[in-house]
Design a protein around this motif. Structure first.
Motif, PDB file in Angstrom:
ATOM      1  N   VAL A   1      21.958 -28.405  53.807  1.00  0.00           N
ATOM      2  CA  VAL A   1      21.567 -29.467  52.874  1.00  0.00           C
ATOM      3  C   VAL A   1      22.385 -30.731  53.145  1.00  0.00           C
ATOM      4  O   VAL A   1      22.065 -31.801  52.634  1.00  0.00           O
ATOM      5  CB  VAL A   1      21.705 -29.043  51.388  1.00  0.00           C
ATOM      6  CG1 VAL A   1      20.714 -27.944  51.056  1.00  0.00           C
ATOM      7  CG2 VAL A   1      23.117 -28.649  51.038  1.00  0.00           C
ATOM      8  N   PHE A   2      23.444 -30.578  53.970  1.00  0.00           N
ATOM      9  CA  PHE A   2      24.219 -31.755  54.374  1.00  0.00           C
ATOM     10  C   PHE A   2      23.842 -32.198  55.780  1.00  0.00           C
ATOM     11  O   PHE A   2      24.517 -33.035  56.376  1.00  0.00           O
ATOM     12  CB  PHE A   2      25.721 -31.429  54.334  1.00  0.00           C
ATOM     13  CG  PHE A   2      26.184 -30.975  52.988  1.00  0.00           C
ATOM     14  CD1 PHE A   2      26.401 -29.634  52.731  1.00  0.00           C
ATOM     15  CD2 PHE A   2      26.376 -31.892  51.961  1.00  0.00           C
ATOM     16  CE1 PHE A   2      26.806 -29.201  51.480  1.00  0.00           C
ATOM     17  CE2 PHE A   2      26.781 -31.473  50.709  1.00  0.00           C
ATOM     18  CZ  PHE A   2      26.993 -30.126  50.467  1.00  0.00           C
TER      19      PHE A   2
ATOM     20  N   VAL B   1      30.008 -31.456  49.979  1.00  0.00           N
ATOM     21  CA  VAL B   1      30.671 -31.603  48.682  1.00  0.00           C
ATOM     22  C   VAL B   1      30.000 -30.690  47.659  1.00  0.00           C
ATOM     23  O   VAL B   1      28.846 -30.286  47.827  1.00  0.00           O
ATOM     24  CB  VAL B   1      30.616 -33.076  48.183  1.00  0.00           C
ATOM     25  CG1 VAL B   1      31.463 -33.960  49.067  1.00  0.00           C
ATOM     26  CG2 VAL B   1      29.180 -33.578  48.139  1.00  0.00           C
ATOM     27  N   LEU B   2      30.728 -30.437  46.609  1.00  0.00           N
ATOM     28  CA  LEU B   2      30.253 -29.487  45.611  1.00  0.00           C
ATOM     29  C   LEU B   2      29.436 -30.186  44.539  1.00  0.00           C
ATOM     30  O   LEU B   2      29.807 -30.222  43.376  1.00  0.00           O
ATOM     31  CB  LEU B   2      31.456 -28.778  44.977  1.00  0.00           C
ATOM     32  CG  LEU B   2      32.219 -27.847  45.909  1.00  0.00           C
ATOM     33  CD1 LEU B   2      33.551 -27.478  45.296  1.00  0.00           C
ATOM     34  CD2 LEU B   2      31.418 -26.591  46.199  1.00  0.00           C
ATOM     35  N   ARG B   3      28.328 -30.748  44.943  1.00  0.00           N
ATOM     36  CA  ARG B   3      27.417 -31.309  43.958  1.00  0.00           C
ATOM     37  C   ARG B   3      26.002 -31.308  44.521  1.00  0.00           C
ATOM     38  O   ARG B   3      25.803 -31.055  45.698  1.00  0.00           O
ATOM     39  CB  ARG B   3      27.827 -32.719  43.536  1.00  0.00           C
ATOM     40  CG  ARG B   3      27.866 -33.736  44.620  1.00  0.00           C
ATOM     41  CD  ARG B   3      28.076 -35.143  44.034  1.00  0.00           C
ATOM     42  NE  ARG B   3      28.034 -36.123  45.104  1.00  0.00           N
ATOM     43  CZ  ARG B   3      29.126 -36.627  45.685  1.00  0.00           C
ATOM     44  NH1 ARG B   3      30.331 -36.268  45.297  1.00  0.00           N
ATOM     45  NH2 ARG B   3      29.007 -37.517  46.644  1.00  0.00           N
TER      46      ARG B   3
ATOM     47  N   ARG C   1      18.109 -27.660  43.137  1.00  0.00           N
ATOM     48  CA  ARG C   1      17.952 -28.478  41.940  1.00  0.00           C
ATOM     49  C   ARG C   1      17.073 -27.782  40.908  1.00  0.00           C
ATOM     50  O   ARG C   1      17.343 -27.816  39.710  1.00  0.00           O
ATOM     51  CB  ARG C   1      17.356 -29.831  42.321  1.00  0.00           C
ATOM     52  CG  ARG C   1      18.342 -30.728  43.045  1.00  0.00           C
ATOM     53  CD  ARG C   1      17.624 -31.800  43.844  1.00  0.00           C
ATOM     54  NE  ARG C   1      17.026 -32.815  42.998  1.00  0.00           N
ATOM     55  CZ  ARG C   1      17.678 -33.904  42.605  1.00  0.00           C
ATOM     56  NH1 ARG C   1      18.932 -34.099  42.959  1.00  0.00           N
ATOM     57  NH2 ARG C   1      17.067 -34.808  41.861  1.00  0.00           N
ATOM     58  N   MET C   2      16.045 -27.133  41.365  1.00  0.00           N
ATOM     59  CA  MET C   2      15.154 -26.424  40.431  1.00  0.00           C
ATOM     60  C   MET C   2      15.898 -25.294  39.732  1.00  0.00           C
ATOM     61  O   MET C   2      15.733 -25.079  38.530  1.00  0.00           O
ATOM     62  CB  MET C   2      13.940 -25.872  41.174  1.00  0.00           C
ATOM     63  CG  MET C   2      12.931 -26.929  41.584  1.00  0.00           C
ATOM     64  SD  MET C   2      11.476 -26.228  42.408  1.00  0.00           S
ATOM     65  CE  MET C   2      10.674 -25.337  41.084  1.00  0.00           C
TER      66      MET C   2
ATOM     67  N   PRO D   1      28.670 -24.415  39.320  1.00  0.00           N
ATOM     68  CA  PRO D   1      27.563 -23.695  39.951  1.00  0.00           C
ATOM     69  C   PRO D   1      27.631 -23.599  41.471  1.00  0.00           C
ATOM     70  O   PRO D   1      26.970 -22.751  42.062  1.00  0.00           O
ATOM     71  CB  PRO D   1      26.328 -24.501  39.530  1.00  0.00           C
ATOM     72  CG  PRO D   1      26.840 -25.896  39.335  1.00  0.00           C
ATOM     73  CD  PRO D   1      28.237 -25.746  38.827  1.00  0.00           C
ATOM     74  N   PHE D   2      28.410 -24.466  42.130  1.00  0.00           N
ATOM     75  CA  PHE D   2      28.347 -24.495  43.598  1.00  0.00           C
ATOM     76  C   PHE D   2      29.471 -23.675  44.233  1.00  0.00           C
ATOM     77  O   PHE D   2      30.645 -23.818  43.896  1.00  0.00           O
ATOM     78  CB  PHE D   2      28.418 -25.938  44.104  1.00  0.00           C
ATOM     79  CG  PHE D   2      27.198 -26.734  43.743  1.00  0.00           C
ATOM     80  CD1 PHE D   2      27.242 -27.657  42.705  1.00  0.00           C
ATOM     81  CD2 PHE D   2      26.001 -26.542  44.414  1.00  0.00           C
ATOM     82  CE1 PHE D   2      26.107 -28.382  42.345  1.00  0.00           C
ATOM     83  CE2 PHE D   2      24.870 -27.262  44.068  1.00  0.00           C
ATOM     84  CZ  PHE D   2      24.923 -28.184  43.037  1.00  0.00           C
ATOM     85  N   HIS D   3      29.056 -22.823  45.164  1.00  0.00           N
ATOM     86  CA  HIS D   3      29.985 -22.015  45.943  1.00  0.00           C
ATOM     87  C   HIS D   3      29.678 -22.253  47.416  1.00  0.00           C
ATOM     88  O   HIS D   3      28.516 -22.184  47.821  1.00  0.00           O
ATOM     89  CB  HIS D   3      29.800 -20.522  45.640  1.00  0.00           C
ATOM     90  CG  HIS D   3      29.855 -20.170  44.176  1.00  0.00           C
ATOM     91  ND1 HIS D   3      30.881 -19.429  43.622  1.00  0.00           N
ATOM     92  CD2 HIS D   3      29.009 -20.463  43.159  1.00  0.00           C
ATOM     93  CE1 HIS D   3      30.650 -19.276  42.316  1.00  0.00           C
ATOM     94  NE2 HIS D   3      29.527 -19.899  42.014  1.00  0.00           N
TER      95      HIS D   3
END
Lengths: 341, 366
Positions: free
Chosen positions: B111-112, B121-123, B142-143, B221-223
């Motif tokens: 995704v990067f 990054v964690l977002r 996002r969903m 939420p991000f790992h």
């Protein structure tokens, strides 16, 4: 105008043949007479996508009304569906494997009024690959010396969206007939043994599951013929897990390695060194990509209809030995039944 | 009866290994699949005790967690996004009906960008990435974040390059390229491998499933997981090549040329034309056959970047771009988890697998 009957409207037709049929139709080189499938819904969907052709759920009474027939159905149905067209001398392409027994091979061959000369083809498209054809020439020219052994291997996790469940229920839907039909034929082709008389012996196979269409096969046999010393073969196929994908032709002075991809070179391994053999020119009848290969198949069909075709390695008569290997491995060591008719 | 887990995408490489390990650890696993027959074919080992159900029945089985490994492999960009929306909507619906307390979306560092074009990054990431695969993954994230109900904890697990015995891309494909003498790198560009080992990933997932919801929400939420990120691809590939007794092939480094940029432009144009935004352009092309012909022939001269074109630098070949990235995808996971498999022991496992799978040319013993 060349008119096609397309028999079998599943994933192979939709994903691989339809784009070329659409393009050739736009170029006004062909049209579709019938889309034929046991599922009228599948046939209708492709008819709508192409905007041409009538959907049917059975063969027409007048196969001779087609200029070209494409047979892309489960292998065990090929002879039944191809026979009317072959008998009517219609240019026909049968997806691989063309037939599932030597008896079927002989029967289909015998049906053709002109003895299958140049009008019926099999979709073993890897024979068209540039690298494969170069490798065949290199082996024939002695690049690796005398051939000592053959390894055929191909495996991957099943992810194919087949429309029918024949791969789970039909004994000819197993990995041997699906993947093996390509891989074993490629090995024969590389050795230029697709046309000679051959025999197989000492067949040993382990299939999983043991009953029903196999998902994994490990096997070995010896290939014999008048023009060469007995040649040991090993076969490893899977549709559950990745394996090395390719054919290794092991010679006294090196190994030719041919994968199922589309390199434009032949690879010769000597020790740890890898040598790429490339051609300075390639023919327009050789395929650099899968898309290319299917395009060439249809160009061949059209050219055959118009009487302008070139000699092709896809002619049906060159697939007797492939059938022999497949049936030999399938029959658990019983020699394939030669037809003496 | 063990704790129940709902799995979507169980027939994927990672999904299947997850199901196998979850069953081994005593969980009751429900796998929602598209084709029960094909799934049964793949699930022939210990994982065969998992329940296989059609997708539309997934929500009928109460579960403590729902994990989605599935993604759409469709080539046409707008169809990828369209079908991703459908897939994630089904996943979220099933997780709600199953009352799952943890909803996990398996995602990717891609995704990067393939060469980590942006710092990881964690977002949330924008889905306007210009590549259907990355776009779809970002959209799925996002969903899931927006669609998970308040009483459950969402988790997006972004993985690096997944390696392991039978891992299709970063193990089997690397080995296949080695065996066929195809490039597996660019001289002087041994990038961060950003590898995560499959079994470590599964261990982390099962660890998350046992965490308290409050701890998960506190972490966020991000790992990110790529516990072998600092091991260079050059090292990994050399180890594999040594086992296979082949020399690895690397492309010479060269500067990008205008031809490369033309190819990239053509690829972007192709994706645009096939996307919903390309409607006006397609409409114009449809009423002007000569224009359509020119566009089509131009695009055909520059095949998609998704195909391998080994004589071009990383701007085109996705595989080589990933292998030569200069950015590290650092691991960010909950602090009391540790990976159990090190690179050294993983390399041994890979070596064994290479031999068993025919990559070394070892003769079959029947």
């Amino acid at each position: 105008m060349v008119v096609y009957d397309v028999v079998g409207c599943g994933a192979v037709t939709e994903l691989y043949h339809l784009p070329h049929l659409a393009r050739l139709r736009l170029e006004k080189k062909l049209d579709i007479r019938y889309w034929i499938d046991t599922s009228l819904e599948r046939a209708s969907r492709l008819a709508r996508r192409l905007g041409s052709g009538e959907p049917r759920d059975s063969l027409p009474d007048d196969p001779e009304g087609a200029s070209v027939a494409l047979i892309a159905t489960p292998p065990s149905t090929h002879i039944l569906l191809a026979a009317p067209y072959v008998q009517a001398s219609v240019v026909t392409l049968i997806e691989k494997p063309a037939v599932v027994s030597l008896a079927e091979f002989t029967a289909l061959y015998g049906l053709s009024p002109d003895s299958m000369c140049n009008k019926v083809f099999v979709g073993n498209m890897r024979r068209l690959y540039v690298g494969c054809r170069l490798a065949r020439k290199a082996i024939g020219a002695g690049a690796i010396g005398e051939v000592r052994a053959v390894q055929v291997s191909e495996g991957g996790r099943w992810s194919w969206g087949a429309q029918s469940s024949y791969f789970l229920s039909d004994m000819y839907g197993g990995v041997l007939w699906d993947t093996g039909a390509h891989a074993l034929d490629t090995a024969l082709f590389l050795l230029s043994l697709d046309r000679n008389e051959i025999r197989i012996s000492d067949v040993r196979t382990e299939r999983a599951p043991a009953s029903g269409p196999e998902h994994e096969v490990v096997g070995s046999f010896t290939l014999e013929g008048a023009a060469f010393s007995p040649l040991p073969w090993e076969v490893r196929l899977s549709r559950l897990r990745p394996l090395f994908a390719g054919v290794r032709i092991i010679g006294e002075s090196g190994t030719v390695v041919v994968g199922p991809g589309f390199p434009d070179y032949a690879l010769i391994k000597r020790g740890t060194e890898l040598h790429q053999l490339r051609a300075t020119t390639t023919s327009t009848h050789e395929a650099a990509t899968a898309e290319n290969a299917f395009r060439i198949e249809h160009e061949l069909l059209l050219a055959t209809y118009h009487g302008t075709a070139w000699p092709s390695d896809l002619e049906f008569r060159y697939f007797k030995n492939s059938t022999k290997l497949l049936t030999g491995l399938c029959d658990h060591g019983r020699p394939p039944q030669e037809d003496h008719g | 009866m063990g704790k129940p887990i709902l799995v979507i995408g169980a027939t994927s490489y990672l999904g299947q290994r997850f199901v196998r390990e979850a069953v081994r650890r005593g969980y009751e696993v429900v796998c929602a699949v598209r084709n029960v027959g094909a799934a049964r074919m793949l699930f022939s080992g210990p994982e065969s005790t998992a329940r296989l159900v059609p997708m539309e029945e997934a929500g009928r089985y109460p579960s403590i967690a729902a994990v989605n490994f599935a993604f759409i492999k469709e080539q046409t960009p707008h169809l990828v996004l369209h079908r991703t929306r459908d897939l994630i909507a089904q996943f979220l619906k099933a997780s709600r009906e199953a009352n799952a307390q943890l909803v996990v979306q398996i995602s990717t560092m891609a995704v990067f960008g393939y060469a980590l074009d942006r710092p990881p990054v964690l977002r949330s990431q924008s889905w306007m990435m210009g590549d259907a695969y990355s776009q779809a993954k970002a959209l799925a994230e996002r969903m899931v974040l927006r669609g998970t109900r308040e009483s459950a904890a969402p988790a997006v697990l972004r993985l690096g390059n997944i390696m392991g015995p039978e891992a299709p891309t970063w193990t089997a494909l690397v080995a296949q390229r080695l065996a066929e003498g195809r490039p597996v790198g660019i001289r002087g560009y041994s990038g961060f491998s950003n590898v995560c080992w499959a079994d470590n990933t599964i261990d982390y997932l099962l660890y998350l499933i046992e965490k308290e919801r409050k701890d998960l929400k506190a972490f966020g939420p991000f790992h990110h997981l790529a516990e072998w990120s600092s091991v260079p691809w050059g090292t990994i590939v050399s180890d594999m090549a040594a086992t296979m007794e082949v020399e690895k092939v690397e492309l010479p480094a060269r500067e990008a040329s205008s031809h490369d940029y033309a190819r990239q432009l053509a690829n972007t144009a192709r994706q645009y034309l096939k996307s919903p935004l390309g409607g006006p352009a397609r409409a114009v092309a449809a009423i002007a056959p000569p224009l359509r012909e020119i566009v089509q022939r131009s695009l055909e001269r520059y095949p998609s970047a998704k195909t391998d074109h080994f004589d071009h630098p990383p701007t085109v070949d996705v595989f080589l771009r990933v292998m030569t990235t200069r950015r590290e995808f650092s691991t960010v996971v909950m602090k009391d988890w540790r990976p159990t498999v090190t690179y050294e022991s993983g390399a041994v496992a890979i070596g064994t697998w290479l031999q068993e799978s025919g990559f070394t040319g070892t003769r079959i013993a029947l």
